[in-house]
Design an enzyme around this catalytic site. Structure first.
Site, PDB file in Angstrom:
ATOM      1  N   LYS A   1      40.480  34.695  53.496  1.00 58.79           N
ATOM      2  CA  LYS A   1      40.113  35.657  52.436  1.00 58.79           C
ATOM      3  C   LYS A   1      39.106  36.666  52.987  1.00 58.79           C
ATOM      4  CE  LYS A   1      36.808  34.430  49.410  1.00 58.79           C
ATOM      5  NZ  LYS A   1      35.661  35.336  49.287  1.00 58.79           N
ATOM      6  N   ASN A   2      38.084  36.178  53.692  1.00 57.91           N
ATOM      7  CA  ASN A   2      36.995  37.064  54.114  1.00 57.91           C
ATOM      8  C   ASN A   2      37.338  37.923  55.323  1.00 57.91           C
ATOM      9  OD1 ASN A   2      35.625  36.072  51.971  1.00 57.91           O
ATOM     10  ND2 ASN A   2      34.198  34.813  53.155  1.00 57.91           N
TER      11      ASN A   2
ATOM     12  N   ARG B   1      32.670  41.749  44.140  1.00 59.78           N
ATOM     13  CA  ARG B   1      31.679  42.560  44.838  1.00 59.78           C
ATOM     14  C   ARG B   1      32.167  43.033  46.204  1.00 59.78           C
ATOM     15  NH1 ARG B   1      27.145  41.773  45.276  1.00 59.78           N
ATOM     16  NH2 ARG B   1      27.002  42.239  47.489  1.00 59.78           N
TER      17      ARG B   1
ATOM     18  N   CYS C   1      25.508  38.346  41.591  1.00 62.05           N
ATOM     19  CA  CYS C   1      26.510  37.344  41.218  1.00 62.05           C
ATOM     20  C   CYS C   1      25.766  36.013  41.136  1.00 62.05           C
ATOM     21  CB  CYS C   1      27.632  37.296  42.242  1.00 62.05           C
ATOM     22  SG  CYS C   1      27.151  36.474  43.745  1.00 62.05           S
TER      23      CYS C   1
ATOM     24  N   ARG D   1      22.179  39.914  45.874  1.00 62.98           N
ATOM     25  CA  ARG D   1      23.150  40.499  46.817  1.00 62.98           C
ATOM     26  C   ARG D   1      23.142  42.037  46.764  1.00 62.98           C
ATOM     27  NH1 ARG D   1      28.528  37.006  46.688  1.00 62.98           N
ATOM     28  NH2 ARG D   1      28.820  37.964  48.712  1.00 62.98           N
ATOM     29  N   PRO D   2      22.016  42.655  47.113  1.00 62.12           N
ATOM     30  CA  PRO D   2      21.941  44.112  47.138  1.00 62.12           C
ATOM     31  C   PRO D   2      22.837  44.705  48.244  1.00 62.12           C
ATOM     32  CG  PRO D   2      19.973  43.144  48.072  1.00 62.12           C
ATOM     33  CD  PRO D   2      20.786  42.005  47.537  1.00 62.12           C
ATOM     34  N   ILE D   3      22.929  46.035  48.239  1.00 63.93           N
ATOM     35  CA  ILE D   3      23.747  46.685  49.287  1.00 63.93           C
ATOM     36  C   ILE D   3      22.914  47.704  50.054  1.00 63.93           C
ATOM     37  CG2 ILE D   3      25.955  46.351  48.083  1.00 63.93           C
ATOM     38  CD1 ILE D   3      25.697  49.364  47.242  1.00 63.93           C
ATOM     39  N   ASP D   4      21.590  47.514  50.074  1.00 65.69           N
ATOM     40  CA  ASP D   4      20.710  48.487  50.736  1.00 65.69           C
ATOM     41  C   ASP D   4      21.052  48.669  52.213  1.00 65.69           C
ATOM     42  OD1 ASP D   4      19.816  45.766  50.715  1.00 65.69           O
ATOM     43  OD2 ASP D   4      17.954  46.388  51.640  1.00 65.69           O
ATOM     44  N   LEU D   5      21.465  47.592  52.875  1.00 64.51           N
ATOM     45  CA  LEU D   5      21.782  47.717  54.311  1.00 64.51           C
ATOM     46  C   LEU D   5      23.046  48.561  54.516  1.00 64.51           C
ATOM     47  CD1 LEU D   5      21.032  44.163  55.731  1.00 64.51           C
ATOM     48  CD2 LEU D   5      19.511  46.103  55.427  1.00 64.51           C
TER      49      LEU D   5
ATOM     50  N   ASP E   1      28.837  29.362  53.631  1.00 65.13           N
ATOM     51  CA  ASP E   1      30.009  29.100  52.780  1.00 65.13           C
ATOM     52  C   ASP E   1      30.488  27.659  52.858  1.00 65.13           C
ATOM     53  OD1 ASP E   1      31.594  32.347  53.232  1.00 65.13           O
ATOM     54  OD2 ASP E   1      29.884  31.662  52.076  1.00 65.13           O
TER      55      ASP E   1
ATOM     56  N   ILE F   1      20.373  31.678  53.608  1.00 69.34           N
ATOM     57  CA  ILE F   1      21.024  32.988  53.503  1.00 69.34           C
ATOM     58  C   ILE F   1      20.952  33.544  52.082  1.00 69.34           C
ATOM     59  CG2 ILE F   1      23.220  34.247  53.792  1.00 69.34           C
ATOM     60  CD1 ILE F   1      22.246  33.263  56.447  1.00 69.34           C
TER      61      ILE F   1
ATOM     62  N   ARG G   1      39.833  32.030  43.474  1.00 72.89           N
ATOM     63  CA  ARG G   1      39.466  33.211  44.260  1.00 72.89           C
ATOM     64  C   ARG G   1      39.527  32.927  45.753  1.00 72.89           C
ATOM     65  NH1 ARG G   1      34.041  35.854  42.850  1.00 72.89           N
ATOM     66  NH2 ARG G   1      34.886  37.094  44.543  1.00 72.89           N
TER      67      ARG G   1
HETATM   68  C1  EPZ Z   1      30.095  37.743  53.124  1.00 73.77           C
HETATM   69  O1  EPZ Z   1      29.386  38.225  51.996  1.00 73.77           O
HETATM   70  C2  EPZ Z   1      31.127  36.779  52.569  1.00 73.77           C
HETATM   71  N1  EPZ Z   1      32.040  37.489  51.671  1.00 73.77           N
HETATM   72  C3  EPZ Z   1      30.417  35.648  51.831  1.00 73.77           C
HETATM   73  O2  EPZ Z   1      31.423  34.712  51.429  1.00 73.77           O
HETATM   74  C4  EPZ Z   1      29.468  34.948  52.804  1.00 73.77           C
HETATM   75  O3  EPZ Z   1      28.756  33.954  52.108  1.00 73.77           O
HETATM   76  C5  EPZ Z   1      28.478  35.966  53.398  1.00 73.77           C
HETATM   77  O4  EPZ Z   1      29.216  37.049  54.026  1.00 73.77           O
HETATM   78  C6  EPZ Z   1      27.567  35.351  54.454  1.00 73.77           C
HETATM   79  O5  EPZ Z   1      28.340  34.805  55.468  1.00 73.77           O
HETATM   80  C7  EPZ Z   1      33.042  38.220  52.212  1.00 73.77           C
HETATM   81  O6  EPZ Z   1      33.187  38.313  53.420  1.00 73.77           O
HETATM   82  C8  EPZ Z   1      33.964  38.900  51.231  1.00 73.77           C
HETATM   83  P1  EPZ Z   1      25.946  39.351  53.694  1.00 73.77           P
HETATM   84  P2  EPZ Z   1      28.353  39.468  52.165  1.00 73.77           P
HETATM   85  O7  EPZ Z   1      25.915  40.824  53.512  1.00 73.77           O
HETATM   86  O8  EPZ Z   1      28.882  40.417  53.163  1.00 73.77           O
HETATM   87  C9  EPZ Z   1      21.620  39.995  51.870  1.00 73.77           C
HETATM   88  C10 EPZ Z   1      32.558  33.280  49.967  1.00 73.77           C
HETATM   89  O9  EPZ Z   1      32.205  32.234  49.418  1.00 73.77           O
HETATM   90  N2  EPZ Z   1      21.956  41.432  51.895  1.00 73.77           N
HETATM   91  O10 EPZ Z   1      26.126  38.782  55.056  1.00 73.77           O
HETATM   92  O11 EPZ Z   1      28.038  39.989  50.807  1.00 73.77           O
HETATM   93  C11 EPZ Z   1      22.487  39.206  50.900  1.00 73.77           C
HETATM   94  O12 EPZ Z   1      21.946  39.263  49.601  1.00 73.77           O
HETATM   95  C12 EPZ Z   1      31.612  34.473  50.023  1.00 73.77           C
HETATM   96  O13 EPZ Z   1      33.679  33.449  50.528  1.00 73.77           O
HETATM   97  C13 EPZ Z   1      20.970  42.366  51.568  1.00 73.77           C
HETATM   98  O14 EPZ Z   1      19.839  42.013  51.250  1.00 73.77           O
HETATM   99  O15 EPZ Z   1      27.070  38.722  52.746  1.00 73.77           O
HETATM  100  C14 EPZ Z   1      22.436  37.814  51.488  1.00 73.77           C
HETATM  101  O16 EPZ Z   1      21.246  37.176  51.059  1.00 73.77           O
HETATM  102  C15 EPZ Z   1      30.318  34.199  49.274  1.00 73.77           C
HETATM  103  N3  EPZ Z   1      21.285  43.695  51.592  1.00 73.77           N
HETATM  104  C16 EPZ Z   1      22.378  38.077  52.991  1.00 73.77           C
HETATM  105  O17 EPZ Z   1      21.918  39.433  53.147  1.00 73.77           O
HETATM  106  C17 EPZ Z   1      22.539  44.139  51.957  1.00 73.77           C
HETATM  107  O18 EPZ Z   1      22.763  45.367  51.987  1.00 73.77           O
HETATM  108  C18 EPZ Z   1      23.716  37.942  53.705  1.00 73.77           C
HETATM  109  O19 EPZ Z   1      24.644  38.739  52.997  1.00 73.77           O
HETATM  110  C19 EPZ Z   1      23.512  43.177  52.288  1.00 73.77           C
HETATM  111  C20 EPZ Z   1      23.194  41.831  52.261  1.00 73.77           C
END
Ligand code: EPZ
Length: 426
Positions: A22-23, A100, A124, A129-133, A313, A335, A405
């Site tokens: 999926k990911n 998301r 969620c 889970r912000p998107i600032d990065l 995960d 995480i 999902r």
């Molecule tokens: C991906 O989510 C996966 N989803 C998640 O899988 C997985 O848990 C996660 O990576 C970590 O491995 C998909 O690939 C669709 P991150 P993602 O950005 O990209 C913080 C599942 O169960 N962060 O690596 O959203 C964030 O809040 C799902 O299949 C910021 O602060 O994860 C988290 O604490 C759940 N700002 C950490 O970083 C940002 O701009 C890691 O998030 C982005 C992230």
């Protein structure tokens, strides 16, 4: 609404075919925005999230069709995504709020059209889970970012320019978004402290097959030399390392023996190491990974980390395993800030878990007792299914839409190896 009714106590034996990841599939589907030619993906899993993103891509202008010669067998689906033209550069709230990962259309849209307006995904269950990065990375490539009325608007009317993106901490999605955007930027982009998950390497492999010039994917520094245009491609989605890891735990918990057909041991080494620490016997075979029990399940210590560390995960699923271990375990979620929702539900089945901040101490118990439980997020749901497979009596898991999902044909795959599980209307 449907629910799963599981009768615990059967050792699982046999073969489970592992579906496409999926990911990996979600970002791969978004690559179609980067070209006016068709992108065909093989081995796509039949999951709700794939359907949700297909709807969004279709809204933006991509046609989504079952590809010719689609092998409707266990090898997943073969779909063609063709964005000959982009009709709309807005990803609306009512579509993004469902999933998301829709934010992954942002980079491709800006790169292709010079503008994108995407609803902020919102938090969620597992965290804010912000998107600032994602946004800072696009700014580093010259995009202008505006936030208005719950939407983010990214614009680069003269096109994106290559630059240096330095992530303060690892983000899978932000790495994927900027990787896609950088392929069409003018000049070279360097992404430092990039995520190293196998799904990133799979995405880079697909983009390079479309004419992109990416080196270093899978390592902490990725270099992208921008090109004028990308062409179409046909790409196989990698196997799902989290699905495989989840069923590997089922083999260990039920004292069984399961061949995870199509699983790639290299992608799931941290999970396999933890399984072996807990008493599992792991054998890499020609067509997959075999996991069987040595008759005991020992306690284990886990701290979730970005790849190649232990995957967040898999945390909930390992907590189910730790609940029936002969000994104590300490599981730390480093995480996400709120990824212990499975704890109270496992507790209702008799698990002895104490949460202290980001760490949970689990004292293994000889047996769990079946109960009516509620899924709260995708991986928490799987931990409840795993607990139900070994619990005494019947376990009912509600809110299956979380499970659907991320786990294709779950009850079918479990029944194939002897589990007593039924999907019934609530
Ligand atoms: C991906 O989510 C996966 N989803 C998640 O899988 C997985 O848990 C996660 O990576 C970590 O491995 C998909 O690939 C669709 P991150 P993602 O950005 O990209 C913080 C599942 O169960 N962060 O690596 O959203 C964030 O809040 C799902 O299949 C910021 O602060 O994860 C988290 O604490 C759940 N700002 C950490 O970083 C940002 O701009 C890691 O998030 C982005 C992230």
């Amino acid at each position: 609404m449907e629910k799963l009714v599981i009768t615990g106590g059967t050792a699982l034996h046999g073969t489970i075919p592992i579906s496409g990841a999926k990911n990996a599939a979600l970002p791969l589907m978004c690559t179609c925005l980067l070209t006016d030619e068709p992108v065909t993906l093989n081995n796509l899993p039949r999951l709700a999230d794939i359907a949700t993103l297909s709807d969004l891509l279709n809204h933006l202008g991509a046609s989504v069709t079952i590809a010719a010669g689609s092998r409707g067998t266990q090898r997943g689906r073969k779909l063609t995504f063709h964005a000959a033209e982009i009709h709309d550069t807005v990803a609306p709230y009512d579509m993004v709020r469902k999933m998301r990962a829709s934010i992954l259309v942002l980079g491709g849209l800006v790169a292709r059209e010079g503008v994108a307006t995407v609803s902020l995904p919102g938090g969620c269950a597992i965290g804010n889970r912000p998107i600032d990065l994602h946004l800072k990375a696009l700014e580093a490539l010259g995009a202008k970012i505006e936030l208005e009325h719950g939407y983010v608007r990214a614009s680069a009317p003269d096109g994106l320019k290559g630059g240096t993106v330095r992530f303060p901490f690892v983000s899978v999605g932000a790495t994927e978004n900027i990787l896609m955007a950088a392929t069409l930027a003018k000049g070279t982009t360097t992404i430092e402290n990039a995520a190293r998950e196998p799904e990133i390497a799979d995405l880079a492999k697909c983009l390079n097959s479309m004419g992109a010039k990416i080196t270093g994917a899978g390592h902490e520094t990725i270099t992208v030399e921008g090109v004028e245009k990308l062409h179409g491609t046909v790409h196989d989605v990698m196997p799902d390392r989290i699905e495989a890891g989840s069923y590997a735990i089922a083999a260990l918990m039920t004292r069984g023996n399961i061949l995870l057909e199509g699983a790639n041991a290299h992608d799931m080494q941290a999970s396999l190491d933890a399984l072996q620490e807990a008493g599992g016997i792991v054998e890499v075979e020609e067509n997959g990974v075999r996991v069987r029990s040595n008759g005991h399940v020992g306690g284990l210590n886990i701290v979730t980390q970005p790849f190649p560390g232990f995957p967040t995960d898999m945390q909930a699923q390992f907590m189910a395993l730790a609940s029936v271990a002969e000994g104590a375990s300490v599981i730390t979620e480093a995480i996400f800030e709120n990824r212990f929702m499975h704890v109270p539900e496992l507790g209702r089945m008799g698990a002895d878990i104490t949460v202290n901040g980001s760490s949970a101490t689990v004292r293994g118990t000889a047996k769990l007792v079946g109960a009516e439980v509620m899924a709260t997020d995708l991986r928490a749901s799987m931990s409840l299914v795993l607990a139900g497979l070994v619990a005494e009596g019947e376990t009912t898991v509600n809110r299956l839409y979380h499970l659907d999902r991320g786990y294709e044909r779950l009850e079918e795959k479990l029944r194939q190896v002897g589990a007593v599980v039924e999907r019934v209307p609530s």
